[in-house]
Design a protein around this motif. Structure first.
Motif, PDB file in Angstrom:
ATOM      1  N   ASP A  58      44.350 156.597 120.915  1.00 53.22           N
ATOM      2  CA  ASP A  58      42.906 156.843 121.058  1.00 53.22           C
ATOM      3  C   ASP A  58      42.408 157.484 119.763  1.00 53.22           C
ATOM      4  O   ASP A  58      42.762 158.619 119.437  1.00 53.22           O
ATOM      5  CB  ASP A  58      42.692 157.779 122.264  1.00 53.22           C
ATOM      6  N   MET A  59      41.613 156.744 119.007  1.00 56.36           N
ATOM      7  CA  MET A  59      41.198 157.199 117.675  1.00 56.36           C
ATOM      8  C   MET A  59      39.819 157.859 117.713  1.00 56.36           C
ATOM      9  O   MET A  59      38.840 157.230 118.086  1.00 56.36           O
ATOM     10  CB  MET A  59      41.167 156.000 116.736  1.00 56.36           C
ATOM     11  N   GLY A  60      39.773 159.103 117.288  1.00 63.45           N
ATOM     12  CA  GLY A  60      38.537 159.869 117.418  1.00 63.45           C
ATOM     13  C   GLY A  60      38.378 160.276 118.870  1.00 63.45           C
ATOM     14  O   GLY A  60      37.352 160.055 119.490  1.00 63.45           O
ATOM     15  N   CYS A  61      39.462 160.872 119.420  1.00 68.23           N
ATOM     16  CA  CYS A  61      39.555 161.090 120.877  1.00 68.23           C
ATOM     17  C   CYS A  61      38.692 162.231 121.372  1.00 68.23           C
ATOM     18  O   CYS A  61      38.482 162.381 122.573  1.00 68.23           O
ATOM     19  CB  CYS A  61      41.005 161.353 121.266  1.00 68.23           C
ATOM     20  N   GLY A  62      38.197 163.084 120.459  1.00 63.60           N
ATOM     21  CA  GLY A  62      37.359 164.208 120.868  1.00 63.60           C
ATOM     22  C   GLY A  62      38.092 165.140 121.810  1.00 63.60           C
ATOM     23  O   GLY A  62      39.211 165.580 121.517  1.00 63.60           O
ATOM     24  N   PHE A  63      37.491 165.412 122.959  1.00 62.13           N
ATOM     25  CA  PHE A  63      38.094 166.323 123.936  1.00 62.13           C
ATOM     26  C   PHE A  63      39.234 165.660 124.709  1.00 62.13           C
ATOM     27  O   PHE A  63      39.818 166.276 125.593  1.00 62.13           O
ATOM     28  CB  PHE A  63      37.032 166.820 124.909  1.00 62.13           C
ATOM     29  N   ALA A 123      43.701 157.193 131.296  1.00 65.35           N
ATOM     30  CA  ALA A 123      44.784 156.280 130.904  1.00 65.35           C
ATOM     31  C   ALA A 123      46.047 156.553 131.721  1.00 65.35           C
ATOM     32  O   ALA A 123      46.695 155.618 132.214  1.00 65.35           O
ATOM     33  CB  ALA A 123      45.065 156.414 129.406  1.00 65.35           C
ATOM     34  N   ILE A 124      46.391 157.835 131.874  1.00 68.59           N
ATOM     35  CA  ILE A 124      47.609 158.184 132.619  1.00 68.59           C
ATOM     36  C   ILE A 124      47.441 157.830 134.102  1.00 68.59           C
ATOM     37  O   ILE A 124      48.353 157.292 134.737  1.00 68.59           O
ATOM     38  CB  ILE A 124      47.954 159.680 132.429  1.00 68.59           C
ATOM     39  N   LYS A 125      46.248 158.076 134.617  1.00 73.30           N
ATOM     40  CA  LYS A 125      45.955 157.718 136.017  1.00 73.30           C
ATOM     41  C   LYS A 125      46.118 156.214 136.243  1.00 73.30           C
ATOM     42  O   LYS A 125      46.511 155.774 137.313  1.00 73.30           O
ATOM     43  CB  LYS A 125      44.511 158.128 136.329  1.00 73.30           C
ATOM     44  N   LYS A 126      45.799 155.435 135.214  1.00 75.02           N
ATOM     45  CA  LYS A 126      45.926 153.974 135.322  1.00 75.02           C
ATOM     46  C   LYS A 126      47.350 153.518 135.020  1.00 75.02           C
ATOM     47  O   LYS A 126      47.587 152.312 134.871  1.00 75.02           O
ATOM     48  CB  LYS A 126      44.954 153.294 134.356  1.00 75.02           C
ATOM     49  N   GLY A 127      48.277 154.470 134.849  1.00 76.33           N
ATOM     50  CA  GLY A 127      49.695 154.098 134.733  1.00 76.33           C
ATOM     51  C   GLY A 127      50.246 153.996 133.324  1.00 76.33           C
ATOM     52  O   GLY A 127      51.380 153.532 133.129  1.00 76.33           O
ATOM     53  N   ALA A 128      49.463 154.414 132.316  1.00 78.84           N
ATOM     54  CA  ALA A 128      49.951 154.319 130.932  1.00 78.84           C
ATOM     55  C   ALA A 128      51.269 155.093 130.784  1.00 78.84           C
ATOM     56  O   ALA A 128      51.474 156.134 131.415  1.00 78.84           O
ATOM     57  CB  ALA A 128      48.902 154.859 129.970  1.00 78.84           C
ATOM     58  N   LYS A 129      52.145 154.568 129.940  1.00 73.80           N
ATOM     59  CA  LYS A 129      53.451 155.199 129.705  1.00 73.80           C
ATOM     60  C   LYS A 129      53.280 156.386 128.754  1.00 73.80           C
ATOM     61  O   LYS A 129      53.929 157.429 128.912  1.00 73.80           O
ATOM     62  CB  LYS A 129      54.360 154.155 129.061  1.00 73.80           C
ATOM     63  N   SER A 130      52.434 156.211 127.727  1.00 73.05           N
ATOM     64  CA  SER A 130      52.202 157.295 126.776  1.00 73.05           C
ATOM     65  C   SER A 130      50.790 157.204 126.208  1.00 73.05           C
ATOM     66  O   SER A 130      50.179 156.122 126.182  1.00 73.05           O
ATOM     67  CB  SER A 130      53.210 157.218 125.619  1.00 73.05           C
ATOM     68  N   TYR A 131      50.290 158.343 125.764  1.00 70.63           N
ATOM     69  CA  TYR A 131      48.946 158.415 125.180  1.00 70.63           C
ATOM     70  C   TYR A 131      48.988 159.353 123.989  1.00 70.63           C
ATOM     71  O   TYR A 131      49.484 160.485 124.093  1.00 70.63           O
ATOM     72  CB  TYR A 131      47.954 158.942 126.229  1.00 70.63           C
ATOM     73  N   ILE A 132      48.506 158.875 122.839  1.00 75.67           N
ATOM     74  CA  ILE A 132      48.318 159.758 121.681  1.00 75.67           C
ATOM     75  C   ILE A 132      46.837 159.739 121.320  1.00 75.67           C
ATOM     76  O   ILE A 132      46.234 158.668 121.180  1.00 75.67           O
ATOM     77  CB  ILE A 132      49.153 159.281 120.463  1.00 75.67           C
ATOM     78  N   GLY A 133      46.251 160.923 121.201  1.00 74.08           N
ATOM     79  CA  GLY A 133      44.856 161.023 120.783  1.00 74.08           C
ATOM     80  C   GLY A 133      44.783 161.702 119.426  1.00 74.08           C
ATOM     81  O   GLY A 133      45.450 162.725 119.212  1.00 74.08           O
ATOM     82  N   ILE A 134      44.017 161.148 118.496  1.00 74.42           N
ATOM     83  CA  ILE A 134      43.853 161.804 117.192  1.00 74.42           C
ATOM     84  C   ILE A 134      42.369 162.051 116.933  1.00 74.42           C
ATOM     85  O   ILE A 134      41.506 161.268 117.318  1.00 74.42           O
ATOM     86  CB  ILE A 134      44.482 160.995 116.017  1.00 74.42           C
ATOM     87  N   ASP A 135      42.097 163.183 116.288  1.00 73.41           N
ATOM     88  CA  ASP A 135      40.706 163.517 115.970  1.00 73.41           C
ATOM     89  C   ASP A 135      40.679 164.483 114.794  1.00 73.41           C
ATOM     90  O   ASP A 135      41.556 165.350 114.654  1.00 73.41           O
ATOM     91  CB  ASP A 135      40.007 164.141 117.185  1.00 73.41           C
ATOM     92  N   SER A 177      36.224 155.188 120.586  1.00 78.00           N
ATOM     93  CA  SER A 177      34.886 155.262 121.181  1.00 78.00           C
ATOM     94  C   SER A 177      33.919 155.953 120.214  1.00 78.00           C
ATOM     95  O   SER A 177      34.134 157.109 119.829  1.00 78.00           O
ATOM     96  CB  SER A 177      35.020 156.032 122.504  1.00 78.00           C
ATOM     97  N   VAL A 178      32.863 155.235 119.835  1.00 73.83           N
ATOM     98  CA  VAL A 178      31.823 155.726 118.902  1.00 73.83           C
ATOM     99  C   VAL A 178      32.351 156.657 117.796  1.00 73.83           C
ATOM    100  O   VAL A 178      31.889 157.774 117.655  1.00 73.83           O
ATOM    101  CB  VAL A 178      30.620 156.365 119.665  1.00 73.83           C
ATOM    102  N   CYS A 179      33.280 156.130 117.037  1.00 73.36           N
ATOM    103  CA  CYS A 179      33.911 156.911 115.960  1.00 73.36           C
ATOM    104  C   CYS A 179      33.745 156.276 114.579  1.00 73.36           C
ATOM    105  O   CYS A 179      33.476 156.967 113.603  1.00 73.36           O
ATOM    106  CB  CYS A 179      35.399 157.092 116.286  1.00 73.36           C
ATOM    107  N   PHE A 180      33.868 154.971 114.472  1.00 72.80           N
ATOM    108  CA  PHE A 180      34.023 154.343 113.149  1.00 72.80           C
ATOM    109  C   PHE A 180      32.769 154.359 112.274  1.00 72.80           C
ATOM    110  O   PHE A 180      32.857 154.086 111.085  1.00 72.80           O
ATOM    111  CB  PHE A 180      34.560 152.909 113.271  1.00 72.80           C
ATOM    112  N   HIS A 181      31.624 154.677 112.847  1.00 71.21           N
ATOM    113  CA  HIS A 181      30.438 154.819 111.984  1.00 71.21           C
ATOM    114  C   HIS A 181      30.515 156.127 111.183  1.00 71.21           C
ATOM    115  O   HIS A 181      29.647 156.381 110.360  1.00 71.21           O
ATOM    116  CB  HIS A 181      29.139 154.722 112.790  1.00 71.21           C
TER     117      HIS A 181
END
Lengths: 241, 241
Positions: free
Chosen positions: B48-53, B60-72, B112-116
């Motif tokens: 998750d790029m520009g993950c904010g909070f 993602a975890i609730k939907k069964g994801a194995k792993s999640y990395i957020g960067i901001d 999500s709304v990051c690349f601008h």
């Protein structure tokens, strides 16, 4: 009912003058951008949808195309285009909605500023996919949704602080005064154009929003508005394997 | 220099209030549109790029994801996000430009709304392609070019006859007053976003321009402007084989 404004006497007169004397944006914006997306046309079969006077046929044959078919709703335009017919070049007077798309016949389908006159592009895009050979290419340009959005049609006031946009999500008819009153165009969003292309069976290879170059503006100062917001949207798709 | 306006005290205060109380368009426009493009996340690795909070980590975890990395880039936001960390969820305080993208690690990359806020998206998109597994999915949203075009930033006058657009082809910085003065955003055209994605190694699977529904407008009348022109542009790409 399909609109055939091109056969209206007044419209035909105005539009002929515009195209034959290169007073529109076609020669400076639309055509070079479409040309930049064309593959090598040698030995390829080409379909040109909304071909008008058939100018593209000459270019296509010069570039080595094996065959060219141009279709257009306007009887007046097709009757002029027919003067360019030869063993490789054929013109058919027919709305793009009614053309009997042959199976896997063409290598390249092009359409220049035509589909904003067409009500149902999803059906047309599917027909085009069907009529393309494997990995065939489809390139189309339309008036840009940013310009077609406004309910009162393209803005024509002389003094403009900025370009207006509104009603973007209202995908429906627009009535514009262009040579004659109430020319019907269909506004749709970029989302709709792109997803109709993808869902129709294409991979998008390029999206272009051509803008006049400095050199163009030296020759054609009146095109300055087209540096403020995008006048044309062009998409190139390749038939999915 | 990368902008980290989010760690500005005033900005952080204003933005936190906006996001935590769902006063922006994120919850009503951006998130549902991105959700609609997600594949089944079961057993997938997510970036998750520009993950904010880091709100998306929980989903993602609730939907069964194995792993999640957020960067901001924002230390303040990541320090709050870290409260959500667990064996599957990790947050990294890092600009998206400086992240060491691992090879073929992720199944899904979202932003999500990051690349601008990012100067060079071509490089980032290539890095994302590199870090995705075969046929991996990349979904991003940005402020729509129709809105970022104007040199003076998003229009804020109260009375509006229409929405203004101008300077569309000037791909450069925009300075906007948003919580604080002169927040830097990068305007680029739809052509640039789409072709950077394609050239980066993706097939475009969908383009979305979300618009508030009637139900949303009943809850949030202030979102009415977002029915006039598209506020967000979303693209979904799939890594080419």
């Amino acid at each position: 009912m399909k609109q055939n404004v091109y056969d209206n006497h007044e419209f035909f007169k105005g539009y002929s003058e515009l195209r034959k004397n290169n007073k529109g944006f076609n020669q400076y914006l639309d055509e070079p951008a479409i040309d930049s997306l064309l593959p090598n046309l040698e030995n390829l079969n080409i379909l040109d949808m909304g071909c008008g006077f058939g100018f593209f046929s000459t270019k296509a044959i010069k570039k080595g195309a094996k065959s060219y078919i141009g279709i257009d709703i306007s009887e007046k335009m097709i009757s002029e285009a027919k003067l360019l017919e030869n063993e490789k070049v054929q013109f058919i007077n027919c709305p793009v909605e009614d053309y009997k798309y042959p199976d896997e016949m063409f290598n390249v389908v092009v359409s220049s500023v035509c589909f904003h006159y067409v009500k149902d592009i999803k059906f047309i895009f599917q027909q085009i996919a069907k009529s393309l050979k494997k990995s065939g290419i489809f390139i189309f340009s339309v008036e840009h949704p940013v310009c077609t959005a406004l309910l009162k049609g393209w803005y024509t006031e002389k003094t403009k602080e900025h370009w207006p946009i509104d009603n973007y999500f209202q995908e429906s008819k627009r009535y514009q005064n262009w040579f004659v009153e109430n020319v019907v165009k269909y506004h749709r969003t970029i989302e709709t154009y792109a997803n109709s292309l993808i869902d129709g069976g294409f991979n998008i290879e390029k999206i272009l929003e051509p803008c006049p170059s400095k050199e163009t503006l030296e020759k054609r100062k009146d095109l300055i508005d087209h540096t403020r917001r995008p006048p044309i949207l062009i998409m190139k798709g390749r038939k999915k394997c």
